[in-house]
Design a protein around this motif. Structure first.
Motif, PDB file in Angstrom:
ATOM      1  N   ASP A 170       7.757   8.964   5.074  1.00 41.14           N
ATOM      2  CA  ASP A 170       7.036   8.436   3.910  1.00 41.14           C
ATOM      3  C   ASP A 170       6.251   7.166   4.228  1.00 41.14           C
ATOM      4  N   HIS A 171       6.368   6.674   5.465  1.00 42.15           N
ATOM      5  CA  HIS A 171       5.513   5.570   5.906  1.00 42.15           C
ATOM      6  C   HIS A 171       4.241   6.111   6.549  1.00 42.15           C
ATOM      7  N   ILE A 172       4.121   7.439   6.631  1.00 43.70           N
ATOM      8  CA  ILE A 172       2.934   8.092   7.184  1.00 43.70           C
ATOM      9  C   ILE A 172       2.345   9.090   6.192  1.00 43.70           C
ATOM     10  N   VAL A 173       3.203   9.850   5.507  1.00 48.18           N
ATOM     11  CA  VAL A 173       2.763  10.931   4.619  1.00 48.18           C
ATOM     12  C   VAL A 173       2.765  10.455   3.170  1.00 48.18           C
ATOM     13  N   ALA A 174       1.611  10.580   2.524  1.00 46.13           N
ATOM     14  CA  ALA A 174       1.452  10.120   1.140  1.00 46.13           C
ATOM     15  C   ALA A 174       0.978  11.260   0.251  1.00 46.13           C
ATOM     16  N   PRO A 175       1.866  11.844  -0.571  1.00 47.70           N
ATOM     17  CA  PRO A 175       1.432  12.871  -1.526  1.00 47.70           C
ATOM     18  C   PRO A 175       0.654  12.212  -2.670  1.00 47.70           C
ATOM     19  N   VAL A 176      -0.584  12.652  -2.898  1.00 48.63           N
ATOM     20  CA  VAL A 176      -1.425  12.015  -3.916  1.00 48.63           C
ATOM     21  C   VAL A 176      -2.191  13.069  -4.710  1.00 48.63           C
ATOM     22  N   THR A 177      -2.707  12.653  -5.854  1.00 46.62           N
ATOM     23  CA  THR A 177      -3.644  13.458  -6.628  1.00 46.62           C
ATOM     24  C   THR A 177      -4.770  12.516  -7.039  1.00 46.62           C
ATOM     25  N   ALA A 178      -5.775  12.420  -6.181  1.00 46.22           N
ATOM     26  CA  ALA A 178      -6.840  11.434  -6.372  1.00 46.22           C
ATOM     27  C   ALA A 178      -7.591  11.636  -7.675  1.00 46.22           C
ATOM     28  N   LYS A 179      -7.804  12.884  -8.052  1.00 46.33           N
ATOM     29  CA  LYS A 179      -8.582  13.170  -9.255  1.00 46.33           C
ATOM     30  C   LYS A 179      -7.927  12.594 -10.502  1.00 46.33           C
ATOM     31  N   ARG A 180      -6.603  12.478 -10.465  1.00 43.42           N
ATOM     32  CA  ARG A 180      -5.865  11.919 -11.611  1.00 43.42           C
ATOM     33  C   ARG A 180      -5.514  10.450 -11.407  1.00 43.42           C
ATOM     34  N   GLY A 181      -5.971   9.872 -10.319  1.00 43.30           N
ATOM     35  CA  GLY A 181      -5.687   8.463 -10.050  1.00 43.30           C
ATOM     36  C   GLY A 181      -4.270   8.212  -9.579  1.00 43.30           C
ATOM     37  N   SER A 182      -3.583   9.251  -9.155  1.00 41.02           N
ATOM     38  CA  SER A 182      -2.195   9.118  -8.709  1.00 41.02           C
ATOM     39  C   SER A 182      -2.154   8.944  -7.184  1.00 41.02           C
ATOM     40  N   ILE A 183      -2.325   7.688  -6.727  1.00 35.23           N
ATOM     41  CA  ILE A 183      -2.403   7.441  -5.289  1.00 35.23           C
ATOM     42  C   ILE A 183      -1.478   6.315  -4.835  1.00 35.23           C
ATOM     43  N   GLU A 184      -0.463   5.974  -5.641  1.00 33.58           N
ATOM     44  CA  GLU A 184       0.416   4.858  -5.296  1.00 33.58           C
ATOM     45  C   GLU A 184       1.108   5.023  -3.939  1.00 33.58           C
ATOM     46  N   PRO A 185       1.567   6.234  -3.541  1.00 35.88           N
ATOM     47  CA  PRO A 185       2.183   6.360  -2.216  1.00 35.88           C
ATOM     48  C   PRO A 185       1.245   5.939  -1.087  1.00 35.88           C
ATOM     49  N   LEU A 186      -0.036   6.226  -1.232  1.00 36.93           N
ATOM     50  CA  LEU A 186      -1.007   5.810  -0.213  1.00 36.93           C
ATOM     51  C   LEU A 186      -1.187   4.300  -0.227  1.00 36.93           C
ATOM     52  N   ARG A 187      -1.291   3.735  -1.413  1.00 37.03           N
ATOM     53  CA  ARG A 187      -1.441   2.285  -1.501  1.00 37.03           C
ATOM     54  C   ARG A 187      -0.248   1.572  -0.853  1.00 37.03           C
ATOM     55  N   GLU A 188       0.950   2.094  -1.058  1.00 36.45           N
ATOM     56  CA  GLU A 188       2.146   1.476  -0.494  1.00 36.45           C
ATOM     57  C   GLU A 188       2.102   1.506   1.039  1.00 36.45           C
ATOM     58  N   ILE A 189       1.683   2.621   1.598  1.00 42.98           N
ATOM     59  CA  ILE A 189       1.582   2.716   3.053  1.00 42.98           C
ATOM     60  C   ILE A 189       0.533   1.738   3.579  1.00 42.98           C
ATOM     61  N   LEU A 190      -0.602   1.649   2.896  1.00 44.35           N
ATOM     62  CA  LEU A 190      -1.644   0.725   3.339  1.00 44.35           C
ATOM     63  C   LEU A 190      -1.186  -0.719   3.220  1.00 44.35           C
ATOM     64  N   ARG A 191      -0.433  -1.021   2.176  1.00 41.10           N
ATOM     65  CA  ARG A 191       0.109  -2.384   2.058  1.00 41.10           C
ATOM     66  C   ARG A 191       0.954  -2.721   3.281  1.00 41.10           C
ATOM     67  N   GLU A 192       1.782  -1.763   3.711  1.00 41.63           N
ATOM     68  CA  GLU A 192       2.628  -1.978   4.877  1.00 41.63           C
ATOM     69  C   GLU A 192       1.790  -2.154   6.138  1.00 41.63           C
ATOM     70  N   ARG A 193       0.722  -1.362   6.273  1.00 44.88           N
ATOM     71  CA  ARG A 193      -0.163  -1.492   7.428  1.00 44.88           C
ATOM     72  C   ARG A 193      -0.814  -2.877   7.466  1.00 44.88           C
ATOM     73  N   PHE A 194      -1.222  -3.348   6.298  1.00 48.30           N
ATOM     74  CA  PHE A 194      -1.861  -4.667   6.243  1.00 48.30           C
ATOM     75  C   PHE A 194      -0.871  -5.768   6.605  1.00 48.30           C
ATOM     76  N   ARG A 195       0.354  -5.624   6.120  1.00 46.58           N
ATOM     77  CA  ARG A 195       1.380  -6.625   6.467  1.00 46.58           C
ATOM     78  C   ARG A 195       1.641  -6.622   7.974  1.00 46.58           C
ATOM     79  N   GLU A 196       1.736  -5.427   8.560  1.00 47.77           N
ATOM     80  CA  GLU A 196       1.986  -5.327   9.997  1.00 47.77           C
ATOM     81  C   GLU A 196       0.856  -5.974  10.800  1.00 47.77           C
ATOM     82  N   ALA A 197      -0.365  -5.876  10.276  1.00 49.19           N
ATOM     83  CA  ALA A 197      -1.519  -6.464  10.951  1.00 49.19           C
ATOM     84  C   ALA A 197      -1.684  -7.949  10.622  1.00 49.19           C
ATOM     85  N   LYS A 198      -0.721  -8.482   9.858  1.00 48.50           N
ATOM     86  CA  LYS A 198      -0.783  -9.884   9.421  1.00 48.50           C
ATOM     87  C   LYS A 198      -2.084 -10.169   8.654  1.00 48.50           C
TER      88      LYS A 198
END
Length: 207
Positions: A170-198
């Motif tokens: 779940d740190h790589i795979v993000a189930p989303v439904t973009a058309k309905r605005g349901s993309i929180e799993p992706l946002r969470e992964i990107l937040r982690e990527r940004f933190r890792e990159a400082k």
């Protein structure tokens, strides 16, 4: 002809994937900016950049590849080559490569194109992101159309070389439904990527 006109930014998230999987819709949800979308595959032929100069950061929606109705094979291959070249040339700036797939059809498409002489585009691109040290993320889109959610995600992970169950990725795979605005799993992964990159200054873009 390669892509040109890339804004000079130090950090970037790229969206890649087959045509008509919803990359542009996902881009709209991430940025709040409306991009050209349509049911006809291949609408996006050049990268769409949405950037913020003060943070030297941007999201980039790269053109879709694979089969496109009305587009000749040599043109389709040229687009794919340009996508690969773009990621490779800018890999040092890419904080995440988001491979967008259609949750309902991805496994079937991968299986249809798997043989001794051919590696499916999705599998090839996932491996390519790893090879150029771009952290891969798989945005499994259109999940509202998938009934056997866990089974389908397990099958997809298996095709990508990620041992099921999918929940351990779940740190790589993000189930989303973009058309309905349901993309929180992706946002969470990107937040982690940004933190890792400082790059905590970028967290506001995925809040």
């Amino acid at each position: 002809m390669t892509f040109d006109g890339r804004p000079d930014r130090d950090a970037e998230v790229v969206l890649v994937g087959r045509s008509n999987v919803g990359k542009s819709t996902l881009m709209r949800e991430l940025t709040g900016h409306d991009f050209t979308t349509g049911k006809k595959p291949g609408v996006t032929r050049q990268p769409n950049h949405y950037d913020w100069a003060p943070e030297s950061f941007m999201f980039t929606d790269l053109p879709g590849f694979g089969f496109m109705s009305g587009v000749e094979e040599d043109r389709r291959e040229a687009i794919k080559t340009d996508v690969v070249r773009y990621v490779e040339e800018n890999a040092e700036h890419v904080l995440a490569g988001v491979l967008v797939v259609d949750g309902k059809s991805a496994v079937d498409i991968i299986d249809r194109h798997t043989n001794d002489e051919e590696i499916p585009h999705d599998v090839e691109l996932f491996s390519f992101l790893q090879d150029v040290d771009v952290p891969p993320v798989v945005a499994v889109n259109k999940m509202d159309k998938v009934e056997d959610r866990d089974a389908r995600l397990n099958e997809l992970c298996e095709r990508l070389g990620l041992y099921p169950p999918w929940q351990q990725w779940d740190h790589i795979v993000a189930p989303v439904t973009a058309k309905r605005g349901s993309i929180e799993p992706l946002r969470e992964i990107l937040r982690e990527r940004f933190r890792e990159a400082k790059r905590d200054d970028l967290l506001k873009f995925v809040s």
